[in-house]
Motif scaffolding. Structure first.
Motif, short mmCIF file in Angstrom:
data_model
loop_
_atom_site.label_atom_id
_atom_site.label_comp_id
_atom_site.label_asym_id
_atom_site.label_seq_id
_atom_site.Cartn_x
_atom_site.Cartn_y
_atom_site.Cartn_z
N THR A 1 52.75 20.00 5.23
CA THR A 1 52.28 18.63 5.42
C THR A 1 50.89 18.47 4.82
OG1 THR A 1 53.56 18.38 7.45
CG2 THR A 1 51.74 16.84 7.12
N ALA A 2 50.00 19.41 5.12
CA ALA A 2 48.62 19.33 4.61
C ALA A 2 48.58 19.43 3.09
CB ALA A 2 47.78 20.43 5.25
N LEU A 3 49.37 20.35 2.53
CA LEU A 3 49.38 20.50 1.07
C LEU A 3 49.90 19.23 0.40
CD1 LEU A 3 50.60 24.19 0.68
CD2 LEU A 3 48.31 23.29 0.19
N ARG A 4 50.95 18.63 0.97
CA ARG A 4 51.46 17.39 0.39
C ARG A 4 50.41 16.28 0.47
NH1 ARG A 4 56.98 18.93 2.90
NH2 ARG A 4 58.31 19.28 1.07
N MET A 5 49.64 16.23 1.56
CA MET A 5 48.56 15.25 1.66
C MET A 5 47.54 15.44 0.54
SD MET A 5 47.88 15.25 5.79
CE MET A 5 46.46 14.17 5.68
N MET A 6 47.37 16.70 0.09
CA MET A 6 46.43 17.01 -0.98
C MET A 6 47.03 16.75 -2.36
SD MET A 6 44.86 20.57 0.56
CE MET A 6 43.47 20.69 -0.58
N LYS B 1 43.75 17.15 -4.37
CA LYS B 1 42.59 16.34 -3.99
C LYS B 1 42.18 16.68 -2.56
CE LYS B 1 43.56 12.44 -7.06
NZ LYS B 1 42.43 12.77 -7.95
N ALA B 2 40.88 16.60 -2.32
CA ALA B 2 40.35 16.93 -1.00
C ALA B 2 40.85 15.94 0.05
CB ALA B 2 38.83 16.92 -1.03
N ILE B 3 40.98 16.43 1.28
CA ILE B 3 41.37 15.59 2.41
C ILE B 3 40.55 15.97 3.63
CG2 ILE B 3 43.75 15.30 1.61
CD1 ILE B 3 44.57 17.39 3.77
N ASP B 4 40.56 15.12 4.62
CA ASP B 4 40.16 15.51 5.97
C ASP B 4 41.43 15.97 6.67
OD1 ASP B 4 37.56 14.82 5.47
OD2 ASP B 4 37.66 12.88 6.48
N LEU C 1 47.12 18.74 13.35
CA LEU C 1 47.99 19.67 12.63
C LEU C 1 47.70 21.13 12.99
CD1 LEU C 1 48.27 18.47 8.90
CD2 LEU C 1 50.07 18.53 10.63
N ALA C 2 46.55 21.38 13.62
CA ALA C 2 46.11 22.77 13.83
C ALA C 2 47.15 23.66 14.50
CB ALA C 2 44.80 22.78 14.61
N ASP D 1 47.87 29.81 11.56
CA ASP D 1 47.79 31.04 10.77
C ASP D 1 47.63 30.77 9.28
OD1 ASP D 1 47.95 32.87 12.87
OD2 ASP D 1 50.13 32.75 12.93
N GLU D 2 47.79 29.52 8.85
CA GLU D 2 47.77 29.21 7.43
C GLU D 2 46.43 28.65 6.96
OE1 GLU D 2 50.88 30.20 8.97
OE2 GLU D 2 50.98 28.05 9.33
N TYR D 3 45.48 28.48 7.87
CA TYR D 3 44.17 27.95 7.45
C TYR D 3 43.50 28.79 6.36
CZ TYR D 3 43.72 24.02 10.68
OH TYR D 3 43.88 22.82 11.32
N PRO D 4 43.52 30.13 6.43
CA PRO D 4 42.84 30.87 5.35
C PRO D 4 43.32 30.50 3.96
CG PRO D 4 43.28 32.34 7.20
CD PRO D 4 43.98 31.03 7.50
N VAL D 5 44.63 30.38 3.77
CA VAL D 5 45.11 30.04 2.43
C VAL D 5 44.93 28.54 2.14
CG1 VAL D 5 47.57 29.58 2.89
CG2 VAL D 5 46.88 30.70 0.75
N LEU D 6 44.92 27.70 3.17
CA LEU D 6 44.59 26.29 2.95
C LEU D 6 43.15 26.17 2.45
CD1 LEU D 6 45.44 23.26 3.28
CD2 LEU D 6 44.20 23.34 5.46
N PHE D 7 42.25 27.00 2.97
CA PHE D 7 40.86 26.98 2.50
C PHE D 7 40.79 27.32 1.01
CE2 PHE D 7 39.50 28.30 7.05
CZ PHE D 7 39.53 26.97 7.47
N VAL D 8 41.67 28.21 0.57
CA VAL D 8 41.72 28.55 -0.86
C VAL D 8 42.19 27.34 -1.67
CG1 VAL D 8 42.83 30.02 -2.58
CG2 VAL D 8 42.03 31.01 -0.43
N ALA D 9 43.22 26.66 -1.19
CA ALA D 9 43.66 25.43 -1.86
C ALA D 9 42.52 24.43 -1.96
CB ALA D 9 44.85 24.83 -1.12
N ALA D 10 41.76 24.30 -0.87
CA ALA D 10 40.63 23.36 -0.85
C ALA D 10 39.57 23.75 -1.89
CB ALA D 10 40.01 23.33 0.54
#
Length: 443
Positions: free
Chosen positions: A278-283, A311-314, A319-320, A325-334
């Motif tokens: 969901t977060a990646l699609r928002m980006m 693109k960056a998002i808030d 969603l947390a 467990d996926e925040y570390p790789v989401l930070f890389v996407a960011a």
């Protein structure tokens, strides 16, 4: 289970990633399938079990408490259970290695059996707080002797019959919820867990699938999960879907490495686990679901992921629980997105295998990324799709997800990134680096 020798690795940038991968079985479901099969009477069969070190620690512990667990040459695991209430006194300490899930859930099982078990683990696990399960399980009558701060080594003396409780989760934690429900299996009466914020629901789905009398109701206090104790579980045939946490690394890698297209087969898309997509699609990620289906009560699909300009998002804090467990790789996407991504509401990252907020801040800063740290997350200024500077040395801190996330970062860095220890990756994804070589066309 001895700690694996440290193994450093230098990651260099990659040309396009291409191919089809099958990720290991879902770690959460693998743990639970072994535990509940061990409490059923008769033979259960498990296909697609994750054979990482964490899950093998669970298998070893259930064997130590009486279950017969064998792996066939065809990769199918067979489990002959002892029945609810039938766990035996283990002869020695239960070595959990790096697995917090094993420790917390097994503490729940032991809590309502008339046995005593001592839990030990590696240096990383021994720093993790167990008070969050000690508190409710103590209310049920179990006795705990732990190291200072409620840490391992920890001895649990179960009580049978235990006392049913109604417990409202003070933090959003599927592990705490599951520990109480598993203790309730062998407790007369009804044990209730109230979760104000929904968490992954694998335990509820699987307990019901094994025949436990379990209900889930919505209320103004949150989800109310009730389990009737002294259950009789029936053996099952289980097919474990691919782990969305493992799939997330390839989804991000394909999104940020130009020209990439990767198909990730058989990914579990339980809505309480799929927040990362969901977060990646928002980006702006290009993720297509193919052949959606239901396997063993869990929604599954193949994912086709193509490179896209992110693109960056808030990141929505709600969603947390579904992507903790996926925040570390989401930070890389960011770090590769255009603009400043803010991800907050993830306090739980502070008490995972490492403090993942601090660990990822240090790792990304070492590689030239601008990062701001909050008590509950990070703000990351992205490169707009350009390679990050790289060149840093990253401390994985015995955390498999830090090591894998920064490996993905290394694929889009101008200078190689060195990770001090990638050995912990074996806890959840033993063939991660071989899979990367295949996708990069280097195998």
């Amino acid at each position: 289970m001895s700690q694996a020798p440290a193994r450093s690795l230098q990651i260099e940038s990659s040309a396009r990633l291409s191919g089809r991968v099958t990720v290991p079985g879902d770690k959460s479901i693998s743990h639970r399938s072994l535990m509940l099969s061990s409490l059923a009477v008769g033979e259960s069969r498990i296909e697609g079990l994750l054979e990482g070190e964490d899950v093998l620690a669970t298998a070893a512990a259930m064997r130590a408490m009486g279950a017969t667990i064998e792996r066939s040459e065809d990769g199918i695991w067979r489990v002959w259970g002892v029945g609810v209430g039938g766990l035996l006194q283990p002869a020695g300490a239960l070595d959990m290695g790096n697995s917090g899930t094993s420790t917390r859930l097994l503490a729940g099982l032991v809590a309502s059996h008339a046995i005593t078990a001592t839990f030990v683990g590696d240096a990383s696990l021994s720093k993790r707080p167990m008070g969050r399960v000690i508190d409710p399980l103590s209310l049920m009558g179990a006795e705990f002797t732990s190291s200072p701060g409620g840490r391992l080594p920890m001895m649990v003396r179960g009580l049978c019959p235990a006392v049913p409780i109604e417990y409202t989760l003070p933090v959003a934690s599927a592990q705490v919820k599951s520990a109480v429900l598993l203790a309730g299996l062998n407790t007369p009466g009804i044990t209730r867990v109230i979760e104000p914020v929904p968490t992954r629901d694998h335990s509820e789905r699987m307990l019901a699938g094994f025949g436990a009398n379990l209900t889930v109701e919505a209320s103004n206090r949150g989800r109310v999960i009730s389990i009737h104790g002294e259950a009789e579980l029936q053996p099952q045939q289980i097919v474990v879907p691919g782990d969305p946490s493992s799939a997330a690394f390839w989804a991000v890698a394909a999104s940020i490495v130009p020209g990439s297209e990767v198909t990730i087969a058989n990914v579990g898309l339980n809505p309480t686990r799929a927040g990362i997509f969901t977060a990646l699609r928002m980006m702006g990620a290009d993720i297509t679901e193919v052949d959606p289906r239901t396997v063993g009560g869990e929604p599954v699909a193949d994912l086709i992921v193509r490179h896209a300009a992110l693109k960056a998002i808030d990141v929505p804090p709600d969603l947390a629980p579904s992507m903790i467990d996926e925040y570390p790789v989401l930070f890389v996407a960011a770090a590769l997105a255009e603009g400043r991504t803010v991800a907050r509401g993830a306090h739980e990252l502070r008490v995972k295998e490492s403090d993942r907020i601090a660990a990822m801040k240090d790792a990304l800063q070492a590689c030239g990324v601008t990062v701001e740290e909050f008590d509950d997350g990070l703000a990351i200024t992205g490169s707009g799709g350009e390679p990050i500077p790289g060149g840093g040395t990253v401390a994985s801190l015995l955390d498999h997800r830090i090591a894998m996330a920064m490996t993905v970062a290394g694929l889009v860095a101008r200078r190689p990134i060195t990770i001090d220890d990638v050995a912990p990756v074996a806890t959840s994804y033993p063939v991660f680096f071989e899979t990367l070589e295949q996708l990069a066309g280097r195998a």
